[in-house]
Design an enzyme around this catalytic site. Sequence first.
Site, short mmCIF file in Angstrom:
data_model
loop_
_atom_site.label_atom_id
_atom_site.label_comp_id
_atom_site.label_asym_id
_atom_site.label_seq_id
_atom_site.Cartn_x
_atom_site.Cartn_y
_atom_site.Cartn_z
N ASP A 14 0.88 -1.17 0.00
CA ASP A 14 0.00 0.00 0.00
C ASP A 14 0.92 1.22 0.00
O ASP A 14 1.52 1.55 1.02
CB ASP A 14 -0.89 -0.04 1.25
CG ASP A 14 -1.66 1.27 1.47
OD1 ASP A 14 -1.71 2.11 0.56
OD2 ASP A 14 -2.23 1.42 2.58
N ASN A 17 0.18 8.25 0.74
CA ASN A 17 0.79 9.56 0.56
C ASN A 17 1.93 9.81 1.52
O ASN A 17 2.85 10.55 1.22
CB ASN A 17 -0.27 10.65 0.73
CG ASN A 17 -1.16 10.71 -0.49
OD1 ASN A 17 -0.71 11.10 -1.56
ND2 ASN A 17 -2.38 10.24 -0.36
N VAL A 20 4.42 3.77 3.42
CA VAL A 20 4.27 2.57 2.59
C VAL A 20 4.12 1.39 3.55
O VAL A 20 4.77 1.34 4.59
CB VAL A 20 5.47 2.37 1.64
CG1 VAL A 20 6.78 2.21 2.37
CG2 VAL A 20 5.24 1.16 0.75
N LYS A 21 3.18 0.53 3.24
CA LYS A 21 2.97 -0.65 4.08
C LYS A 21 3.12 -1.89 3.21
O LYS A 21 2.59 -1.92 2.09
CB LYS A 21 1.59 -0.63 4.71
CG LYS A 21 1.46 0.48 5.75
CD LYS A 21 0.07 1.09 5.78
CE LYS A 21 0.18 2.55 6.13
NZ LYS A 21 -0.83 3.37 5.50
N ASP A 123 -6.94 3.22 -3.52
CA ASP A 123 -7.21 2.92 -2.11
C ASP A 123 -8.71 3.05 -1.80
O ASP A 123 -9.28 2.23 -1.08
CB ASP A 123 -6.36 3.79 -1.16
CG ASP A 123 -6.42 5.29 -1.46
OD1 ASP A 123 -7.00 5.69 -2.51
OD2 ASP A 123 -5.91 6.08 -0.63
N1 LIG Z 1 4.84 5.90 12.24
C1 LIG Z 1 3.93 6.72 11.72
N2 LIG Z 1 4.26 7.50 10.65
C2 LIG Z 1 3.37 8.33 10.09
N3 LIG Z 1 2.09 8.42 10.52
C3 LIG Z 1 1.70 7.66 11.56
C4 LIG Z 1 2.59 6.77 12.20
N4 LIG Z 1 1.90 6.15 13.18
C5 LIG Z 1 0.65 6.63 13.16
N5 LIG Z 1 0.52 7.55 12.21
C6 LIG Z 1 -0.72 8.29 11.94
O1 LIG Z 1 -1.27 7.72 10.77
C7 LIG Z 1 -1.69 8.75 9.89
C8 LIG Z 1 -1.42 8.33 8.48
O2 LIG Z 1 -2.28 7.25 8.23
P1 LIG Z 1 -2.01 6.20 7.09
O3 LIG Z 1 -0.75 5.50 7.36
O4 LIG Z 1 -3.24 5.44 6.93
O5 LIG Z 1 -1.84 7.24 5.92
P2 LIG Z 1 -1.10 7.21 4.55
O6 LIG Z 1 -0.89 5.85 4.05
O7 LIG Z 1 0.00 8.14 4.52
O8 LIG Z 1 -2.17 7.96 3.81
P3 LIG Z 1 -2.96 7.62 2.59
O9 LIG Z 1 -3.18 6.16 2.61
O10 LIG Z 1 -4.17 8.45 2.79
O11 LIG Z 1 -2.12 8.08 1.50
C9 LIG Z 1 -0.94 10.00 10.27
O12 LIG Z 1 -1.80 11.09 10.16
C10 LIG Z 1 -0.50 9.76 11.71
O13 LIG Z 1 -1.32 10.47 12.62
C1 LIG Z 2 -7.73 10.93 -2.12
C2 LIG Z 2 -6.50 10.10 -1.93
C3 LIG Z 2 -5.28 11.00 -1.84
C4 LIG Z 2 -6.65 9.34 -0.60
O1 LIG Z 2 -5.54 8.56 -0.35
C5 LIG Z 2 -6.33 9.07 -3.06
O2 LIG Z 2 -7.41 8.22 -3.10
C6 LIG Z 2 -6.16 9.74 -4.41
O3 LIG Z 2 -5.09 10.17 -4.75
N1 LIG Z 2 -7.25 9.82 -5.19
C7 LIG Z 2 -7.31 10.41 -6.51
C8 LIG Z 2 -8.48 11.34 -6.64
C9 LIG Z 2 -9.84 10.67 -6.43
O4 LIG Z 2 -9.95 9.65 -5.75
O5 LIG Z 2 -10.83 11.19 -6.93
K LIG Z 3 -5.48 5.52 2.38
#
Ligand SMILES: Nc1ncnc2c1ncn2[C@@H]1O[C@H](COP(=O)(O)OP(=O)(O)OP(=O)(O)O)[C@@H](O)[C@H]1O
Ligand SMILES: CC(C)(CO)[C@@H](O)C(=O)NCCC(=O)O
Ligand SMILES: [K+]
EC number: 2.7.1.33
Length: 282
Positions: A14, A17, A20-21, A123
Amino acid sequence: MSQDPVESLCIGVDLGNTRVKCWALGAAADWQQGLSLADQQAIRSAAWLDRVMQWRDQLVHSLPIASAQPAVEWVIASVQATITGRFCDRITSHFPSDRFRVLSSADVPLRTRLPARQKIGIDRLLTSWVAWQNNRRGEPGPTIVADAGSALTIDWTGVEGEFRGGAILPGVQLQLQSLGEHIPALSAAVESIIQQHLSPQPATSVPSFPGMDTESAIAVGVYTSAAAAIDRFVQQVELESATRVQLWLTGGDAPRIAPWLKSQYRLEPDLMRDAINRLIYV
Ligand SMILES: Nc1ncnc2c1ncn2[C@@H]1O[C@H](COP(=O)(O)OP(=O)(O)OP(=O)(O)O)[C@@H](O)[C@H]1O
Ligand SMILES: CC(C)(CO)[C@@H](O)C(=O)NCCC(=O)O
Ligand SMILES: [K+]
């Protein structure tokens, strides 16, 4: 003696933004238990690609068959096209025989009448699809997924599996950062909240209501705004569809938003992993 791979290994990615997981999928999901190899590495840092390559090495060495040179396939769900390119290049240069597959919206078996399906974040589609699949086994009703990552997305899928669209707003961390960056009087309080968020310790307490100092007032502000947006969305879908909805909550900030919700919800921190796994193995 044959050197052919004796096992294959599928890794789900995954690429969000901020983070990365990566997870081993299928049968291999068990092999990494207790090794805490579910890497969660900020994409902003220079070393994140190296960390993922290291993790891949460790994962392969943890396979139960010591001599195996497994065929590795990466299945990538990304919301950042440029970074996906760099990611795949790095895999190829480190592990030339690894394969990768970058998922596109067309891979997600969810119907939609929205005008530009290809522009919907992968996502949003994946989590909506897997939550809808899960709902079909229980009470029927529209599915809503609230994903509290860098952005907070709230999406509606109809009972028949039609993605109807949703809402996109700044995530909790982004709200905090913008307060800290633009309002000098709040930056110290914001910094302290952000540090608590990043600490590996799970949150121990929900801020009391109303906030009685700067920090707790900010916390109450951002959590109630996220929770209120979700509740309002649920209410609107219930109004329009005249049925109870099933709300799924996921993303890094989901556990902190959850206590503020009025709607009933199911918290699933790894909805993206479940979705990629299901897409590949079912
Ligand atoms: N180690 C960490 N690094 C960054 N964010 C973390 C961590 N641990 C918890 N968080 C929390 O998780 C949130 C980010 O969530 P997630 O990891 O789902 O987002 P992402 O993958 O960056 O975002 P998206 O999937 O929307 O692009 C951050 O706002 C923060 O509060
Ligand atoms: C909205 C985010 C940033 C959430 O992670 C992602 O789903 C994305 O880049 N979407 C593209 C725009 C849309 O979903 O309409
Ligand atoms: K997400």
